[in-house]
Design an enzyme around this catalytic site. Structure first.
Site, PDB file in Angstrom:
ATOM      1  CG  ASP A 173      20.865 -23.533 -18.650  1.00 17.95           C
ATOM      2  OD1 ASP A 173      20.380 -23.645 -19.793  1.00 17.95           O
ATOM      3  OD2 ASP A 173      20.175 -23.361 -17.630  1.00 17.95           O
ATOM      4  CD  GLU A 229      19.685 -20.462 -25.027  1.00 19.84           C
ATOM      5  OE1 GLU A 229      19.669 -21.685 -24.850  1.00 19.84           O
ATOM      6  OE2 GLU A 229      19.776 -19.655 -24.088  1.00 19.84           O
TER       7      GLU A 229
END
Length: 926
Positions: free
Chosen positions: A510, A513
């Site tokens: 997770d 980005e």
């Protein structure tokens, strides 16, 4: 998992550009941006030449505009390609004309998008000239020269054009600096060894101005025409535009919206960003690939192999403009001509997806906020108590000690190793979450992951060579540099150490980005053109460093400016590799951030959605988009992540989610539980029943994944893939298919007991009863009480199903039931791939069974094309044949008469077959 903060209500923005925080609407950006009430796109103005001239004449009479050059008046509104795409600027006539462009005010749009550009290119705007073009063994090489400087810094005057006719259906066009090397995406792509002999496309060039004209030979359709706007190639601004042959455009992720893109002056930004899925925002992944359906049902795809910040502007001409701020223009064009073939051809370049373990296709359960391993265990036991299928239990970051990777909360999760042992005893699996931000504040010597990563130099650095420190869940953090091969080894060692204590089976990566609660770093970002480029695409926050690290950060392979969109891909590759080394079995990885080729290493979930009906709907376009992107293992958080669900919403969502390729129910902390056990007996039973239906279909679903792994077939599939000439299917995104033959029509609205869905032309059978519907290609109203999900089997299909158990492991030992859906000509076909469900490379090593089923002239045949010992452990118990027009007098199995049943709805059933899957057989009805 979750974003760094909850979204707040939208906050109006002043006309001047401001950095947007999460929860605020992005600054609308039009041209002549004077007031936010009308800036953006909205109304599609059908601009004809006559109306344009009329407006101009009226302006001149009233003393408004000066006389405009005729060349500007000749450009219809829909064909005006934006010359001043900068946001946060009031574009005046003076600014526009300083670029040598036309300035005409047009009707202000309504809503939050961009409208017709007021500043646009004239037909004679200077571009590159094709100075030379020479044949090569694979295609052509050319030299492009720009004699008049464009308006961005460090214009590159000479470009190299490389064209390779790689296959009859794949064309490769690359434009780069003729004199100096530039950053290129470090992605392994196939190299053509010879020139295509019979390409189904023809390629022509405009020499001055330079342009590419690509046609489909069979129809003459122009697929690309880049002469519609000038090519610009500066160091940090690359732009190329094209006309499109139709308005049916899909792909270009990751975004939330309808599956079919609007060409009404919309802009799609590709820059990986941690933000709860919201319309118009750039989301977690970047996929610069589109699929376009042409008039008549042919399809083609275009892939720009570029990982820099990018935006794609769409307009109603129809036309499209690529803008990126680095790298090269490296295009692959896939000619199909069938949409399924386009996606296969795309994956021949980026790589086919990995074959998941069978248990990955079972039902997964998670929440942030179980609070302890004992509470997690209680949920698992409740699921078992109600005999609700579940293959995997997950934990979110609350299992960690102070949210630090590779740690365990010693009080609240002390019993976690025992829980995992219990899961394994029951044929279930365990999955944990990991973030790439590594806590940097522990005393030296007390936290090995940081100490060792620092010692080996494995974290992102600032331009000064110092550690870049951001902030994520554990507080101040350093960020692992997965572009460094040494980081993969360190990641493996960390996982090995933790696995020795908690033997997890899969990993959920997770915040990759990468997400940062700060903008850039604790010290911000330095001045310079990496963090403040001459042009910034329309990213959320109006800055490349908004809620991530500085674009100028140093990584092993390049600067973060180039590698940002690859961060999740590189972490997924490291994670999958580590799992293979630790467990020696197929890896299971689910990642939030993605990039082309990531299906080789991981699946994806659609992020931090909300418990709302519209979020349930938007999950379907999300599924279908990632099917195009070569990441078939995809799903949304069933019942919604944030907010509180309702019993009706969660029941309907569990029904839809049971047909996500990746099916996981997940929600956040401080909200009521939403696993199936907490609801009323009626809702709980409905959820259990639909999960049992999913588990019964695991042999079919597993075979679909085999075909995806082998040749790039889609699993969750848009209807138009199977009915490309039926224009009614082109905008459908409230239904989908599994493979070519199972139609899923979910309820997506509250308070209803029926659903209207499109049924393509042909005979379709109710999955549960076998009753037929003969459709002419029409919308049909279907009964849909709360306990029912509409499923229909397409004529001509044979689905391998199995008596469901409560785990995939239990299910795979049960007898098979083959469902035959006869076509109007009484034929059918299907197949089955079968192996041990978890070993590496079973197909490649020959450790599998593959069967083909056929029906013709009232004879069903099962042919074993390849066999392994696994097939000897399973039997075929039942054959159900839908659409048998009249009652048979007898049924013969391998020549021997067998008892059977026949119902008025034309369903023939033969039970108690007891046939080994490893043996072929024939069954005939007379």
């Amino acid at each position: 998992m979750k974003s760094y903060q909850k979204l707040t209500a939208a906050v109006p923005q002043p006309a001047a550009c401001q950095v947007e925080e999460e929860g605020t609407a992005p600054m609308p950006a039009g041209h002549g941006k004077l007031a936010p009430s009308w800036v953006g796109s909205g109304l599609l103005v059908a601009a004809m030449l006559l109306s344009t001239i009329t407006v101009c004449v009226l302006r001149q009479v009233s003393g408004g505009w000066p006389v405009l050059p005729p060349k500007c008046l000749l450009v219809p509104e829909s064909h005006r390609f934006d010359c001043y795409p900068e946001r946060c600027v009031v574009v005046t006539q003076e600014l526009c004309e300083s670029r040598g462009c036309c300035f005409i005010e047009s009707t202000p749009p309504v809503g939050g998008k961009r409208g017709v550009p007021w500043c646009f290119y004239p037909p004679d705007f200077p571009s590159y000239t094709l100075e030379s073009l020479n044949q090569t063994a694979l295609g052509m090489v050319g030299l492009l020269v720009r004699r008049e400087k464009a308006y961005y810094p460090r214009d590159i005057k000479m470009l190299r054009l490389d064209v390779e006719f790689e296959t009859d259906t794949r064309l490769h066009i690359k434009i780069t600096d003729a004199a100096n090397p530039r950053y290129e995406v470090p992605l392994e792509v196939p190299r053509a060894m010879k020139r295509a002999e019979n390409p189904i496309y023809s390629l022509d060039f405009s020499w001055d101005p330079f342009g590419v004209l690509l046609r489909r030979r069979a129809t003459g359709t122009v697929l690309l025409n880049t002469t519609v706007a000038p090519l610009i190639f500066a160091d940090q601004f690359l732009q190329i535009a094209t006309s499109l042959p139709s308005r049916f455009l899909y792909g270009l992720g990751e975004h939330r919206g309808a599956f079919l893109h609007s060409l009404d002056w919309s802009t799609l930004t590709l820059w990986a960003r941690d933000v709860s899925p919201t319309e118009s925002f750039n989301l977690y992944g970047a996929h610069p690939f589109y699929l376009l359906m042409e008039e008549g049902g042919d399809a083609h795809g275009v892939f720009l192999l570029n990982s820099n910040a990018m935006e794609v502007a769409l307009q109603p001409a129809p036309g499209l403009t690529w803008r990126t701020i680095g790298g090269v223009l490296d295009f692959y064009i896939f000619l199909g001509p069938d949409p399924n073939m386009v996606i296969q051809q795309y994956q021949q370049v980026i790589g086919f997806p990995a074959m998941p373990p069978l248990w990955a296709l079972g039902f997964h359960l998670c929440r942030w906020g179980y609070g302890s391993s004992n509470k997690t265990w209680q949920t698992v036991r409740a699921m078992r108590n109600y005999q609700i299928p579940q293959d995997a239990q997950w934990n979110d970051i609350d299992y960690m000690d102070e949210y630090q990777d590779f740690t365990l909360d010693p009080q609240k999760f002390a019993s976690l190793p025992s829980l995992v042992e219990d899961l394994h005893k029951h044929g279930q699996r365990y999955v944990i979450i990991l973030d790439p931000g590594i806590s940097s504040t522990n005393p030296h010597g007390s936290y090995w992951p940081f100490d060792e990563g620092l010692r080996r130099g494995l974290f992102l650095n600032t331009t000064e060579g110092q550690l870049l420190i951001g902030q994520v869940w554990p507080g101040f953090t350093a960020f692992a540099d997965f572009s460094n091969p040494d980081t993969h080894q360190w990641w493996l060692e960390n996982l090995q150490r933790f696995h020795a204590h908690v033997p997890f089976d899969g990993l959920w990566i997770d915040m990759n980005e990468p997400s940062n609660f700060l903008d850039g770093s604790e010290d911000g970002c330095p001045p310079g053109e990496l963090d403040n480029p001459p042009y910034t695409p329309a990213v959320l926050g109006n800055s490349l460093s908004a809620k991530t690290v500085c674009a100028s950060a140093k990584q092993k392979a390049s600067v973060h400016y180039n590698l940002h969109n690859l961060y999740g891909l590189m972490e997924a590759e490291a994670t999958a590799s580590a799992l293979i080394q630790i467990r020696g079995k197929r890896p299971f990885v689910i990642s939030r951030s993605t990039f082309p080729s990531q299906g080789r290493y991981s699946g994806h979930w659609l992020g931090d959605n909300r418990s709302q009906w519209k979020d349930m709907y938007y999950s379907i376009p999300g599924l279908l988009s990632f099917s195009l992107f070569g990441i078939p293992l995809v799903g949304a958080d069933i019942c919604g992540f944030s907010g509180s669900t309702s019993e009706e919403l969660c029941t309907r969502w569990m029904q839809l989610g049971a047909f996500y390729p990746f099916a996981r129910n997940h929600n956040t902390r401080n909200e009521k539980a939403q696993d199936p056990t907490v609801f009323s007996p009626a809702a709980r039973t409905a959820m259990k029943d639909v999960l049992l239906t999913r588990y019964s279909l695991l042999p079919f679903l597993y075979t679909l994944f085999h075909r995806a792994h082998l040749q790039g077939d889609t699993v969750a599939r848009p209807l138009f893939f199977e009915f490309p000439r039926d224009v009614a299917t082109l905008g459908l995104d409230r239904q989908f298919l599994w493979g070519r033959s199972l139609l899923v029509t979910p309820v997506l609205e509250p308070g209803v007991d029926s659903v209207t869905g499109y049924v393509p032309q042909g005979v379709w059978y109710d999955f549960y009863t076998g009753s037929s519907v003969n459709s002419s290609g029409e919308m049909l109203k279907m009964s849909a009480p709360l306990e029912h999900l509409n499923l229909h089997v397409r004529e001509g299909a044979i689905l391998p199903t199995q008596k469901p158990g409560t785990t995939s492991e239990a299910t795979r030992g049960n007898p098979l039931r083959l469902i035959v859906a006869l076509s109007s000509s009484a034929t059918a076909w299907g197949d089955l791939f079968w192996d041990d469900g978890e070993s590496l490379d079973t197909f490649e090593r020959g450790n599998y069974s593959y069967l083909v089923f056929n029906v013709t002239q009232n004879i069903f045949t099962s042919t074993v094309l390849h066999s392994s010992t696994e097939a000897t452990k399973v039997t075929i118990g039942t054959l159900s044949i839908f659409g048998v027009q009249k009652a048979p007098s007898k049924v013969l199995l391998n020549g021997q008469e067998k008892p059977f049943s026949y119902l008025d709805n034309q369903v023939l059933t033969v039970s108690d077959l007891g046939l080994s899957l490893s043996q072929g057989f024939s069954l005939r009805w007379l």
